[in-house]
Design a protein around this motif. Structure first.
Motif, PDB file in Angstrom:
ATOM      1  N   THR A   1       0.845  -1.189   0.000  1.00 35.06           N
ATOM      2  CA  THR A   1       0.000   0.000   0.000  1.00 35.06           C
ATOM      3  C   THR A   1       0.883   1.243   0.000  1.00 35.06           C
ATOM      4  OG1 THR A   1      -0.096   0.070   2.403  1.00 35.06           O
ATOM      5  CG2 THR A   1      -1.795  -1.220   1.279  1.00 35.06           C
ATOM      6  N   GLY A   2       0.286   2.403  -0.109  1.00 32.62           N
ATOM      7  CA  GLY A   2       1.048   3.653  -0.114  1.00 32.62           C
ATOM      8  C   GLY A   2       1.852   3.862   1.143  1.00 32.62           C
ATOM      9  N   ASN A   3       1.249   3.556   2.296  1.00 34.90           N
ATOM     10  CA  ASN A   3       1.965   3.682   3.570  1.00 34.90           C
ATOM     11  C   ASN A   3       3.144   2.731   3.656  1.00 34.90           C
ATOM     12  OD1 ASN A   3       1.030   5.741   5.094  1.00 34.90           O
ATOM     13  ND2 ASN A   3      -0.319   4.493   6.383  1.00 34.90           N
ATOM     14  N   ALA A   4       2.934   1.484   3.255  1.00 34.43           N
ATOM     15  CA  ALA A   4       3.992   0.477   3.326  1.00 34.43           C
ATOM     16  C   ALA A   4       5.154   0.836   2.397  1.00 34.43           C
ATOM     17  CB  ALA A   4       3.448  -0.901   2.976  1.00 34.43           C
TER      18      ALA A   4
ATOM     19  N   GLY B   1       6.119   3.843   1.581  1.00 34.12           N
ATOM     20  CA  GLY B   1       6.861   4.911   2.245  1.00 34.12           C
ATOM     21  C   GLY B   1       7.708   4.408   3.403  1.00 34.12           C
ATOM     22  N   ILE B   2       7.166   3.473   4.163  1.00 31.99           N
ATOM     23  CA  ILE B   2       7.911   2.904   5.285  1.00 31.99           C
ATOM     24  C   ILE B   2       9.124   2.136   4.789  1.00 31.99           C
ATOM     25  CG2 ILE B   2       7.796   1.179   7.138  1.00 31.99           C
ATOM     26  CD1 ILE B   2       4.882   2.139   7.590  1.00 31.99           C
TER      27      ILE B   2
END
Length: 111
Positions: free
Chosen positions: A82-85, A87-88
């Protein structure tokens, strides 16, 4: 890039840097012990080992930088994240460098 190439870039830079640091420690111990006279070693051997370890560390740094670029592009194009993952993972590659590569390979590429 095939899975073997990603596995190579995930593990080799870290192993190579660790091996170079160990080689540097060995060469420094040899230098000190030969200077103290407790070991009869030619002065060239520890010096050559020290230079090999320095070159190894530089090669490891270059491989880590290449790995950051490679795994960042892979994470950005990975449809399973996902977008968050994304970035992380990209943040982990930049901050943890070589230590994040094997974890990402294990969790996201190995399957």
């Amino acid at each position: 890039m095939k899975k073997f190439g990603y596995a190579f870039m995930a593990f080799f830079p870290l192993i190579e840097v660790i091996a170079s640091v160990v080689l540097m420690i060995v060469s420094i111990v040899l230098m000190v012990s030969s200077a103290m006279g407790s070991m009869d070693v030619s002065a060239a051997v520890p010096t050559i080992l020290l230079w090999l370890s320095i070159v190894g560390i530089i090669v490891g740094i270059v491989l880590c930088i290449a790995g950051i670029a490679l795994f960042t592009v892979h994470a950005k194009n990975n449809e399973n994240l996902t977008g968050n993952a994304k970035g992380i993972w990209i943040g982990a590659f930049v901050t943890l460098i070589c230590f994040a590569f094997p974890v990402y390979w294990w969790k996201c590429i190995r399957k």
